[in-house]
Design an enzyme around this catalytic site. Sequence first.
Site, short mmCIF file in Angstrom:
data_model
loop_
_atom_site.label_atom_id
_atom_site.label_comp_id
_atom_site.label_asym_id
_atom_site.label_seq_id
_atom_site.Cartn_x
_atom_site.Cartn_y
_atom_site.Cartn_z
N HIS A 54 1.50 8.22 -6.03
CA HIS A 54 2.95 8.31 -5.88
C HIS A 54 3.57 6.94 -5.61
O HIS A 54 4.77 6.77 -5.79
CB HIS A 54 3.33 9.30 -4.77
CG HIS A 54 2.81 8.94 -3.42
ND1 HIS A 54 1.51 9.25 -3.03
CD2 HIS A 54 3.38 8.31 -2.38
CE1 HIS A 54 1.33 8.82 -1.79
NE2 HIS A 54 2.44 8.24 -1.37
N GLU A 86 7.41 7.99 3.34
CA GLU A 86 6.90 6.66 3.62
C GLU A 86 8.00 5.61 3.76
O GLU A 86 7.73 4.42 3.97
CB GLU A 86 5.91 6.24 2.54
CG GLU A 86 4.67 7.12 2.53
CD GLU A 86 3.61 6.66 1.55
OE1 GLU A 86 3.72 5.55 1.01
OE2 GLU A 86 2.65 7.43 1.33
#
Length: 167
Positions: A133, A159
Site C-alpha cells: 500500500h 499511517e
Amino acid sequence: MDAPIGPLLLGGTEQGLALVCFRAEGATVERALESAGRRLGRSPVADAERLAPVTEQFDAYFDGTLREFSLELDWSLVTGFARRVLRELAAGVPYGAVVGYQDLADRVREPGAARAVGVAMGSNPLPVVVPCHRVIESDGGIGGFGGGLEIKRSLLALEGVLPAPLF
C-alpha cells in the site's frame, strides 16, 4: 480476523506467516487456502490459537501503536523478481513513508522495470506486513491496489500519509 478494513484471512506455515487475504469471507477464504495449498504443497494453517501472536501485532498496527511488524515470514508464495522487490519494500520503506514504482525498480537494480514492480505488488501474498500500500505512482497518484483503493487509502491514512477518509 476482524479488522477495521474488513475481514482478513491470516495463514501460516512452520516458517512463519505466509498469507494475508483481504475480504476474507466465504468462497474467498476457500479459494485463497486452496490456491496457497497448491503452491506451497501443503495447506497453510488458519488456526487462531497458533496465529495469536500475528493477530496481536495486526491489532496493534490497526490501533496505531505498532509501526513495524516483527513476524517470521514464509516467502514461499513468491519467487524471483517479485520476491526481490517485496523484500526490498519490506526492508526499505518504513511506516508513514511511500515509494514510487520506478524508485522501487531502481532499488532492486532494474531501472526499466517499473511496470513489473506493479505486477509484483499485485502478487504480494503478505499485504499490510509487506506494505504494498506504500507504493504510489511517480507523479504522486495513489496507483492501484489488489485489496481495492478504499483499503489502500485507509492504510495510508492510518499511517499519516493521507488524510483520514471523511466517511
